[in-house]
Design a protein around this motif. Structure first.
Motif, PDB file in Angstrom:
ATOM      1  N   UNK A   1       0.820  -1.204   0.000  1.00  0.00           N
ATOM      2  CA  UNK A   1       0.000   0.000   0.000  1.00  0.00           C
ATOM      3  C   UNK A   1       0.854   1.254   0.000  1.00  0.00           C
ATOM      4  N   UNK A   2       0.794   1.984  -1.066  1.00  0.00           N
ATOM      5  CA  UNK A   2       1.452   3.291  -1.049  1.00  0.00           C
ATOM      6  C   UNK A   2       0.558   4.223  -0.230  1.00  0.00           C
ATOM      7  N   UNK A   3       0.997   5.410  -0.064  1.00  0.00           N
ATOM      8  CA  UNK A   3       0.247   6.349   0.765  1.00  0.00           C
ATOM      9  C   UNK A   3      -0.865   6.979  -0.070  1.00  0.00           C
ATOM     10  N   UNK A   4      -1.596   6.154  -0.776  1.00  0.00           N
ATOM     11  CA  UNK A   4      -2.514   6.678  -1.772  1.00  0.00           C
ATOM     12  C   UNK A   4      -3.750   7.330  -1.181  1.00  0.00           C
TER      13      UNK A   4
ATOM     14  N   UNK B   1      -3.663   9.415   1.294  1.00  0.00           N
ATOM     15  CA  UNK B   1      -3.270  10.674   1.944  1.00  0.00           C
ATOM     16  C   UNK B   1      -4.253  11.789   1.577  1.00  0.00           C
TER      17      UNK B   1
ATOM     18  N   UNK C   1      -2.067  -7.666   8.000  1.00  0.00           N
ATOM     19  CA  UNK C   1      -1.613  -6.694   8.995  1.00  0.00           C
ATOM     20  C   UNK C   1      -2.475  -6.742  10.260  1.00  0.00           C
ATOM     21  N   UNK C   2      -3.777  -6.864  10.094  1.00  0.00           N
ATOM     22  CA  UNK C   2      -4.687  -6.681  11.226  1.00  0.00           C
ATOM     23  C   UNK C   2      -5.408  -7.945  11.694  1.00  0.00           C
TER      24      UNK C   2
ATOM     25  N   UNK D   1      -9.096   2.958   5.462  1.00  0.00           N
ATOM     26  CA  UNK D   1      -7.820   3.628   5.184  1.00  0.00           C
ATOM     27  C   UNK D   1      -7.996   5.150   5.098  1.00  0.00           C
TER      28      UNK D   1
ATOM     29  N   UNK E   1      -8.216   6.340   8.589  1.00  0.00           N
ATOM     30  CA  UNK E   1      -6.885   6.328   9.207  1.00  0.00           C
ATOM     31  C   UNK E   1      -6.040   7.491   8.711  1.00  0.00           C
TER      32      UNK E   1
ATOM     33  N   UNK F   1      -9.242   6.349  14.686  1.00  0.00           N
ATOM     34  CA  UNK F   1      -8.817   5.139  15.383  1.00  0.00           C
ATOM     35  C   UNK F   1      -9.549   3.948  14.799  1.00  0.00           C
ATOM     36  N   UNK F   2      -8.878   2.817  14.776  1.00  0.00           N
ATOM     37  CA  UNK F   2      -9.535   1.566  14.398  1.00  0.00           C
ATOM     38  C   UNK F   2      -9.530   0.641  15.607  1.00  0.00           C
TER      39      UNK F   2
ATOM     40  N   UNK G   1     -13.507   3.527  14.727  1.00  0.00           N
ATOM     41  CA  UNK G   1     -14.176   3.734  16.010  1.00  0.00           C
ATOM     42  C   UNK G   1     -15.122   4.930  15.850  1.00  0.00           C
TER      43      UNK G   1
ATOM     44  N   UNK H   1      -8.878  -1.807  23.195  1.00  0.00           N
ATOM     45  CA  UNK H   1      -8.101  -2.604  22.247  1.00  0.00           C
ATOM     46  C   UNK H   1      -7.910  -4.070  22.630  1.00  0.00           C
TER      47      UNK H   1
ATOM     48  N   UNK I   1      -0.614   3.335   5.875  1.00  0.00           N
ATOM     49  CA  UNK I   1      -0.289   3.005   4.495  1.00  0.00           C
ATOM     50  C   UNK I   1       1.098   2.380   4.384  1.00  0.00           C
TER      51      UNK I   1
ATOM     52  N   UNK J   1       3.905   3.974   5.103  1.00  0.00           N
ATOM     53  CA  UNK J   1       4.906   5.025   4.901  1.00  0.00           C
ATOM     54  C   UNK J   1       5.480   5.437   6.261  1.00  0.00           C
TER      55      UNK J   1
END
Lengths: 496, 496
Positions: free
Chosen positions: A1-4, A6, A248-249, A271, A274, A279-280, A431, B249, B442, B444
């Motif tokens: 995942x790039x910072x797409x 943003x 990741x999660x 995303x 985030x 918060x997730x 959240x 969490x 992401x 980064x």
């Protein structure tokens, strides 16, 4: 995942391509409900959807709706369900992850939400589907879709059927539900854009606390800047289709085999949240199923793990059972039953699990299974002895499903990875407050940002406590709350 | 939680109170290592600690260090451990959450890290502690501190003892480790500030990508602005002392009873990371222990759940066993053993579990326990039959710990919440690169921000796969990597 994901700064927007009050992202059950409510509160609404049509994962589902506390149908059929009983059940089944505030509001507003759905045109028949099933394939309405009648919940909350199936034959609730919701959007004249993918949020950082004030969408091969004076509502599903996010999660969830959802359940909404500091929570959790009924007669069988031990009351909801299967310590998992209870498996089942062994006697079957010597025999001796007395002191399976298991017998192989169908989807997300405002890690709401459905972490929070119909009911209910919430949000001055 | 960690903008700093190259937050094992390495790379370093003295949770621990792949001590004692064997073990025991990149680097650099620790002055004796114990209470060095010799790991990776105990009598490794590390900080002339709590990060948002360029600390009842030209390294522990974060969490972890850590394991570092967009991962996971040995003889016993069924090989590491206990479906958990194996429990054990029942015979004991009729007898009959043959086909407990359990017998009550000691701490944290740069969702990196120790999500990731010594070893190792990493970070122009 790039910072797409943003976010774009509002100051960098050269020109707005459109301006609305509320931008709703995603035209599934949550997005439709959010758009309708925001519109009914007098807002101008734009609804954008990445796919070519409305539906989202709601349209792929059976669209059972887990509602109670005395819905019109429950009352008509003589069920005396209460808000407290429903609350107690959901709190118990969501365990330590339960959100008391959301659960309380969901139960209190549940009967009203049913009425609202009917008012939109969602059809329900005043009838009951009395069988143990994952869904009603008739047009009957009310059925048990969780573990309400199963231990331990039966001891913790007064059971009632809360699954509300749409008045439609076959597994066609989802398409019907979404066609009704789409019609409700259309009659309001809400602007809908299909094949319009949201790329990034737009943030106005000119004030001390940044405000979400729009989004960049791509439509017709062109990026467009959409200004949303009151806010953006993210209703774009969970992340079950995003392998990187799962890894990741929720890596443990990947032990299940088939992600359930539509291709746009790619976590984009989470995303984007985030990317602006949301918060997730509960990100490791998911729904997992071992869909071993229909035919309901498989419930007479017993599940055994690699030790030849039972580990769950087999009359629990298929998702609770699926979660328990994944928690076993490895090795095989078998569902053992009489051949006569197996009747119907090959024609009715969704499970697709291969046969692991058969036998005229238990001993013959045991010889075909990969279990420690004597363990299956001992397990069945105990089970049968108690079953013949109508009780299960180990796991408290209901007497309705207790019968001694004697030859001829058959075992199907429910070991994860050996062919059995283990569908799964995610239950973690942004959240949010009860009314759908997105929070940052400190619990402060992010101005102008809302979320509903599986982009948010809603009422259902645990695979082992899941009930069918909580996702579509929570999505449509939380969508409405978010729609009302954004509608009363401060109207920011329009761009010139 | 109010939004108290909201970062300060560098543009709002009227005057800097101090300027350094690197600001390290937290003087536990990770922070000390980070400060030492950054200093050794030629940086000016300030180390701030909220408490009045160095130590953190490292000083409260036994400071065993889980290191391998051929450390000096392993080689001297004739153990032929390899990087691959260590890697295979850690990857298997961390299951789907394992980070291959971090684990590989940790294993490859493990022997060197041991040498570095010795070079700092951490003392180790060239000797072995050959007993099954949570820690060596002698000054001997090498011991097994995980489940390396237990099923299933013994089949997945060549076992070797990797716990390195400091050369000190009693449970005094933590204080000694930190006094050595503090001395190593002192001799370098690193500026240390105690009773200095970091309140907020300071962010320079003048560039396209914001840069962490310092922190606001409170010391001497005054807020001070500390500029850090190369970056800030967060080494301020996990969040086990923050009830709100646990609830948010890791609610399931709270089934355990005693949070282990120091009062400043309050999640402040993680919150500060979140406040600037960092991602958190693995937040639901934690270490949990059922510390039932010493005396090792309790390993001859069997653990049974509410069904009177075993559920784990009892020769596994106490953390793996503790995690398995918490996963049972409710009801009692008993550890059943011969009275002669119970000898020493009352004087040596940390468990504090009450006696649940005793009996001259199994039947007498069973009558005192709250288990389904006949289940304990059946479980023991099976266990004993196989144990007398030196095998455990159910859970593969090593033959070393198999003996038929015959009267007189005793059971201790390990049910969570009934008195047994269940310590726990968190294993989730900021998502970082192998070299300690903090990442956003992401992936980064956030410029100028680093983390190590339990503020980050490091090598140990699962309670049921934990091994003692991975936290202190990972903290000191990851601290060093973060210290080296910040040291080569772009030196930003100093303030005028």
């Amino acid at each position: 995942m790039a910072d797409k994901y943003k976010p774009m700064q509002a100051a960098d927007v050269a020109q707005w391509d459109a301006e609305v009050g509320v931008l709703v992202v995603g035209f599934g059950g949550a997005g439709a409900a959010a758009a309708i409510e925001a519109c009914d509160q007098g807002c101008s609404v734009m609804l954008v959807e990445a796919a070519s049509a409305a539906g989202g994962s709601t349209a792929l589902s059976s669209a059972e709706l887990y509602l109670g506390g005395g819905t019109r149908i429950q009352k008509a059929l003589g069920y005396n369900d209460t808000v407290d009983a429903m609350y107690d059940y959901l709190m118990a089944s969501n365990g330590p992850q339960a959100c008391p505030e959301k659960t309380r509001a969901y139960c209190e507003q549940s009967a009203d939400h049913f009425d609202w759905l009917e008012a939109q045109g969602v059809p329900f028949k005043e009838s009951e589907y009395p069988h143990r099933a994952m869904m009603a394939l008739t047009d009957d309405c009310l059925l048990y879709t969780g573990s309400e009648k199963a231990w331990p919940y039966v001891q913790l909350a007064a059971p009632a059927p809360r699954g509300h199936n749409l008045k439609v034959e076959g597994d066609n609730g989802g398409p019907l539900f979404m066609s009704v919701m789409e019609q409700a959007v259309r009659v309001r004249g809400i602007e809908v854009r299909f094949e319009a993918r949201v790329l990034r949020l737009i943030v106005d950082s000119s004030e001390d606390d940044p405000v979400i004030c729009g989004a960049v969408i791509r439509q017709d091969m062109r990026e467009q800047m959409i200004r949303a004076r009151q806010g953006v509502v993210l209703c774009c599903g969970g992340f079950v289709m995003n392998q990187a996010m799962l890894k990741q999660y929720a890596p443990e969830l990947m032990k299940a085999t088939v992600p359930i959802g539509n291709p746009n359940d790619n976590g984009a909404g989470i995303q984007m949240g985030l990317s602006v500091g949301a918060a997730v929570i509960n990100m490791h959790e998911g729904f997992v199923s071992l869909p071993y009924y229909p035919p309901a007669t498989l419930t007479y069988g017993i599940l055994v793990n690699a030790q030849g031990q039972r580990f769950i009351n087999e009359d629990a909801y298929h998702g609770r059972v699926g979660a328990a299967v994944l928690k076993q310590s490895g090795g095989p998992v078998y569902l053992v039953m009489r051949v006569e209870d197996y009747d119907g498996y090959e024609t009715q089942s969704y499970l697709d699990a291969p046969i692991a062994g058969t036998g005229e006697t238990l001993e013959e079957l045991a010889a075909e299974l990969d279990l420690p010597e004597g363990q299956l025999e001992r397990c069945l001796e105990t089970y049968n002895r108690f079953a013949s007395e109508g009780r299960d002191p180990l796991f408290h399976k209901s007497a309705d499903w207790l019968e001694p298991i004697v030859g001829p017998v058959v075992a199907i192989d429910c070991t994860p990875g050996r062919g059995a169908f283990f569908p799964y989807f995610t239950l973690g997300g942004l959240d949010t407050t009860v009314d759908g405002q997105v929070k940052n890690a400190a619990g402060t709401v992010i101005r102008g940002l809302f979320a509903a459905g599986r982009t948010a972490c809603g009422v259902p929070r645990r695979g082992d406590g899941y009930a069918s119909g909580t996702s579509v009911a929570d999505a449509s209910w939380s969508g409405r709350l978010a729609g009302r919430s954004v509608a009363v949000n401060e109207r920011r001055s329009s761009s010139e």
